[in-house]
Design a protein around this motif. Structure first.
Motif, PDB file in Angstrom:
ATOM      1  N   ASN A 283     -12.477  -0.562  20.129  1.00 22.09           N
ATOM      2  CA  ASN A 283     -12.497  -1.822  20.867  1.00 22.09           C
ATOM      3  C   ASN A 283     -11.086  -2.294  21.150  1.00 22.09           C
ATOM      4  O   ASN A 283     -10.135  -1.952  20.427  1.00 22.09           O
ATOM      5  N   GLU A 284     -10.939  -3.125  22.187  1.00 25.36           N
ATOM      6  CA  GLU A 284      -9.618  -3.588  22.610  1.00 25.36           C
ATOM      7  C   GLU A 284      -8.893  -4.360  21.516  1.00 25.36           C
ATOM      8  O   GLU A 284      -7.671  -4.377  21.465  1.00 25.36           O
ATOM      9  N   ASP A 285      -9.653  -5.026  20.644  1.00 24.49           N
ATOM     10  CA  ASP A 285      -9.022  -5.854  19.611  1.00 24.49           C
ATOM     11  C   ASP A 285      -8.907  -5.136  18.269  1.00 24.49           C
ATOM     12  O   ASP A 285      -8.558  -5.733  17.251  1.00 24.49           O
ATOM     13  N   ASP A 286      -9.193  -3.830  18.262  1.00 24.17           N
ATOM     14  CA  ASP A 286      -9.099  -3.065  17.021  1.00 24.17           C
ATOM     15  C   ASP A 286      -7.634  -2.917  16.611  1.00 24.17           C
ATOM     16  O   ASP A 286      -6.752  -2.635  17.432  1.00 24.17           O
ATOM     17  N   HIS A 287      -7.378  -3.097  15.310  1.00 27.70           N
ATOM     18  CA  HIS A 287      -5.997  -3.036  14.806  1.00 27.70           C
ATOM     19  C   HIS A 287      -5.361  -1.670  15.044  1.00 27.70           C
ATOM     20  O   HIS A 287      -4.173  -1.569  15.363  1.00 27.70           O
ATOM     21  N   LEU A 288      -6.127  -0.595  14.886  1.00 25.39           N
ATOM     22  CA  LEU A 288      -5.594   0.760  15.091  1.00 25.39           C
ATOM     23  C   LEU A 288      -5.226   0.976  16.555  1.00 25.39           C
ATOM     24  O   LEU A 288      -4.189   1.588  16.855  1.00 25.39           O
ATOM     25  N   ARG A 334       5.456   6.845  11.733  1.00 24.47           N
ATOM     26  CA  ARG A 334       5.143   6.911  10.308  1.00 24.47           C
ATOM     27  C   ARG A 334       4.238   5.754   9.874  1.00 24.47           C
ATOM     28  O   ARG A 334       3.305   5.939   9.091  1.00 24.47           O
ATOM     29  N   GLU A 335       4.529   4.574  10.415  1.00 23.76           N
ATOM     30  CA  GLU A 335       3.704   3.407  10.070  1.00 23.76           C
ATOM     31  C   GLU A 335       2.274   3.573  10.566  1.00 23.76           C
ATOM     32  O   GLU A 335       1.315   3.190   9.869  1.00 23.76           O
ATOM     33  N   THR A 336       2.115   4.147  11.765  1.00 24.61           N
ATOM     34  CA  THR A 336       0.764   4.374  12.307  1.00 24.61           C
ATOM     35  C   THR A 336       0.016   5.418  11.487  1.00 24.61           C
ATOM     36  O   THR A 336      -1.193   5.271  11.225  1.00 24.61           O
ATOM     37  N   ILE A 337       0.709   6.459  11.073  1.00 24.97           N
ATOM     38  CA  ILE A 337       0.092   7.514  10.249  1.00 24.97           C
ATOM     39  C   ILE A 337      -0.376   6.935   8.908  1.00 24.97           C
ATOM     40  O   ILE A 337      -1.500   7.210   8.437  1.00 24.97           O
ATOM     41  N   ILE A 338       0.475   6.125   8.307  1.00 25.55           N
ATOM     42  CA  ILE A 338       0.118   5.497   7.025  1.00 25.55           C
ATOM     43  C   ILE A 338      -1.082   4.571   7.195  1.00 25.55           C
ATOM     44  O   ILE A 338      -1.987   4.529   6.348  1.00 25.55           O
ATOM     45  N   PHE A 339      -1.111   3.852   8.331  1.00 28.01           N
ATOM     46  CA  PHE A 339      -2.207   2.928   8.610  1.00 28.01           C
ATOM     47  C   PHE A 339      -3.542   3.682   8.694  1.00 28.01           C
ATOM     48  O   PHE A 339      -4.564   3.255   8.137  1.00 28.01           O
ATOM     49  N   ILE A 340      -3.557   4.822   9.390  1.00 31.28           N
ATOM     50  CA  ILE A 340      -4.792   5.618   9.527  1.00 31.28           C
ATOM     51  C   ILE A 340      -5.221   6.179   8.176  1.00 31.28           C
ATOM     52  O   ILE A 340      -6.407   6.124   7.797  1.00 31.28           O
ATOM     53  N   LYS A 341      -4.276   6.715   7.410  1.00 31.30           N
ATOM     54  CA  LYS A 341      -4.599   7.285   6.095  1.00 31.30           C
ATOM     55  C   LYS A 341      -5.184   6.231   5.155  1.00 31.30           C
ATOM     56  O   LYS A 341      -6.119   6.497   4.391  1.00 31.30           O
ATOM     57  N   LYS A 342      -4.630   5.051   5.251  1.00 32.91           N
ATOM     58  CA  LYS A 342      -5.054   3.972   4.367  1.00 32.91           C
ATOM     59  C   LYS A 342      -6.496   3.544   4.638  1.00 32.91           C
ATOM     60  O   LYS A 342      -7.255   3.205   3.701  1.00 32.91           O
ATOM     61  N   THR A 346     -12.490   4.083   4.704  1.00 29.60           N
ATOM     62  CA  THR A 346     -13.356   2.907   4.862  1.00 29.60           C
ATOM     63  C   THR A 346     -13.761   2.683   6.314  1.00 29.60           C
ATOM     64  O   THR A 346     -14.919   2.834   6.691  1.00 29.60           O
ATOM     65  N   GLU A 347     -12.761   2.349   7.181  1.00 33.80           N
ATOM     66  CA  GLU A 347     -13.086   1.997   8.561  1.00 33.80           C
ATOM     67  C   GLU A 347     -13.156   3.215   9.491  1.00 33.80           C
ATOM     68  O   GLU A 347     -13.956   3.248  10.429  1.00 33.80           O
ATOM     69  N   PHE A 353     -10.515  10.818  13.865  1.00 32.43           N
ATOM     70  CA  PHE A 353      -9.296  10.095  13.500  1.00 32.43           C
ATOM     71  C   PHE A 353      -8.329  10.999  12.737  1.00 32.43           C
ATOM     72  O   PHE A 353      -7.117  10.793  12.755  1.00 32.43           O
ATOM     73  N   LYS A 354      -8.899  12.006  12.067  1.00 35.57           N
ATOM     74  CA  LYS A 354      -8.059  12.998  11.399  1.00 35.57           C
ATOM     75  C   LYS A 354      -7.257  13.788  12.445  1.00 35.57           C
ATOM     76  O   LYS A 354      -6.082  14.109  12.239  1.00 35.57           O
ATOM     77  N   LYS A 355      -7.904  14.096  13.584  1.00 33.66           N
ATOM     78  CA  LYS A 355      -7.217  14.809  14.667  1.00 33.66           C
ATOM     79  C   LYS A 355      -6.061  13.979  15.220  1.00 33.66           C
ATOM     80  O   LYS A 355      -4.979  14.505  15.489  1.00 33.66           O
ATOM     81  N   ILE A 356      -6.302  12.685  15.394  1.00 35.20           N
ATOM     82  CA  ILE A 356      -5.239  11.792  15.884  1.00 35.20           C
ATOM     83  C   ILE A 356      -4.090  11.745  14.882  1.00 35.20           C
ATOM     84  O   ILE A 356      -2.905  11.815  15.249  1.00 35.20           O
TER      85      ILE A 356
END
Length: 467
Positions: A283-288, A334-342, A346-347, A353-356
């Motif tokens: 969604n457009e408002d998704d943090h990722l 690096r910050e985006t990678i950490i955000f996805i791993k974190k 859960t979300e 998302f692993k591919k991204i």
């Protein structure tokens, strides 16, 4: 590779000379002038400036039709169809037959170039202060007098373009002012002047444009008016450019090296965008989504910075700016990678998302372990290209260019042989002229015989060390 006189455009344009991709190579490997392009307008007085060995004198010789270019085009739009009458070249090197007096050479030039304006001749003699040396032999003149005599000769027949390779600062002020005023008069009457590395006084009093060279490439091309407005004085402008040239320690190995690096960067970015578009339905408002868009924006800034850095003369300050932007981009990745791993447990549990995440890792590793490493360690500027970096099509193109280069070199050799024959004819004419003077007979040029490229550079052979 050619020099042409085009008389079809001269009536519709103020352009006198067009230089396009001009290159001069000595000894097959030394790039003295590299892909220089610019135009010269009628009535301009242009100074070629730069540090020693930057190609100023070589560029003057190329435009002055003294030496042949390796590649590129010079188009002349002269009113005079004979290029040797349209151009006057004054060289710092002098070579005259032994025994000739000043008045003898002037008489020879008057005959060859059909100069009949006695008022103009008298004015030149007075301006240059040659009344007292007319009976002197050229071999007895000092270097300064020979340099002035060479300028005198190119002005004698009023060519449309003159190239002055040496205007000594040792000339006494009174005579310098007389010559300067004469050159101004010549320019105001439509004549065009190129002067190599003039002193600051001459530059400001005569020139309206400055072309700066750095290692055979054009560093800058600006009007005198804009230079003074921006820098306060021409002295300060040239000083700043000289400092900038010293900073330019990290240079291009080949344009191909930059193309390879940029191509790999853009490919990595395109792959990242492609994986994201296929796998991310957020969604457009998704943090990722917001995080990834910010990362892409930062990558794009780095791409633009790299493109700008690699398409100009490579300067230390531009490299530093590129490194700064790349470090910021790496941090964002690096910050985006950490955000996805974190949040993947859960979300963002979907495998897409692993591919991204993996593609983001690839981009980060490429920036950190390839581009930044190259910029910091000067790897980019080595004269080496690996086999994997050169495609079969590019190898084929290189072979074609090598063959073309050999053909051009053979043409140059033939032209030099023709020039040598012409020079020998001239020397024969000079000997006949001297004999006629001794016999008190009028010197006559044989019918159907023309003398071209006459000047004090007859015996000059350009060396690699020329400026």
């Amino acid at each position: 590779m050619e020099k042409t006189i085009d008389q079809t455009k001269k009536e519709n344009s103020n352009v006198l000379v067009v230089v396009h991709n001009l290159t001069k190579i000595f000894s097959h490997t030394v790039w003295t002038i590299k892909k220089v392009s610019f135009e010269i307008n009628r009535g301009e007085a242009i100074a070629f400036v730069g540090n020693n060995g930057t190609g100023k004198s070589v560029l003057g010789k190329l435009i002055g039709n003294v030496i042949q270019q390796t590649s590129g085009i010079i188009d002349y739009f002269f009113n005079e169809s004979n290029i040797f009458k349209a151009i006057g070249y004054q060289s710092r090197e002098q070579a005259w037959p032994v025994g000739f007096k000043v008045k003898d050479v002037i008489a020879l030039y008057k005959t060859i170039y059909e100069v009949k304006d006695k008022t103009w001749i008298a004015k030149l003699i007075d301006t240059f202060g040659f009344e007292e040396i007319m009976e002197k032999k050229l071999s007895s003149l000092d270097i300064l007098s020979l340099q002035l005599f060479a300028i005198f000769l190119v002005l004698l027949y009023k060519p449309e373009l003159i190239v002055i390779d040496e205007f000594s600062s040792s000339i006494d002020f009174e005579r310098k002012m007389k010559i300067l005023n004469l050159l101004k008069e010549y320019r105001n009457n439509g004549g065009t002047i190129i002067i190599v590395q003039p002193e600051d006084f001459i530059l400001n009093a005569l020139c309206n444009r400055i072309i700066t060279l750095n290692k055979g490439e054009m560093q800058d091309d600006s009007s005198l008016k804009n230079i003074v407005k921006e820098h306060g004085s021409t002295f300060e402008y040239i000083r700043k450019l000289a400092e900038e040239a010293k900073e330019n320690k990290r240079r291009i190995a080949t344009n191909h090296s930059f193309e390879i690096l940029l191509k790999k960067f853009r490919t990595a970015f395109a792959n990242l965008e492609n994986v994201y578009e296929k796998n991310c339905g957020l969604n457009e408002d998704d943090h990722l989504l917001i995080q990834i868009k910010n990362t892409f924006y930062q990558i794009k800034i780095s791409e633009d910075q790299l493109t700008q850095t690699f398409t100009q003369i490579l300067l230390q300050k531009n490299v530093n700016q590129a490194i700064k932007n790349l470090k910021r981009t790496l941090k964002e990745l690096r910050e985006t990678i950490i955000f996805i791993k974190k949040h993947r447990r859960t979300e963002y549990k979907d495998p897409k998302f692993k591919k991204i995440e993996l593609e983001l890792e690839k981009m980060a590793n490429f920036i950190e372990n390839k581009i930044l490493l190259i910029l910091k360690n000067d790897e980019l500027f080595k004269n080496e290209e690996t086999e994997e970096d050169i495609s079969s099509a590019e190898k084929k193109q290189l072979k074609i260019l090598k063959k073309r280069y050999i053909k051009e070199e053979l043409k140059i050799i033939k032209l030099e042989r023709k020039r040598a024959k012409k020079n020998q004819l001239l020397l024969d004419d000079l000997e006949n002229f001297d004999y006629a003077l001794n016999q008190n007979k009028q010197f006559e040029i044989p019918e159907n015989h023309t003398i071209k490229n006459v000047g004090p550079t007859l015996k000059h052979v350009p060396e690699e060390g020329d400026d």
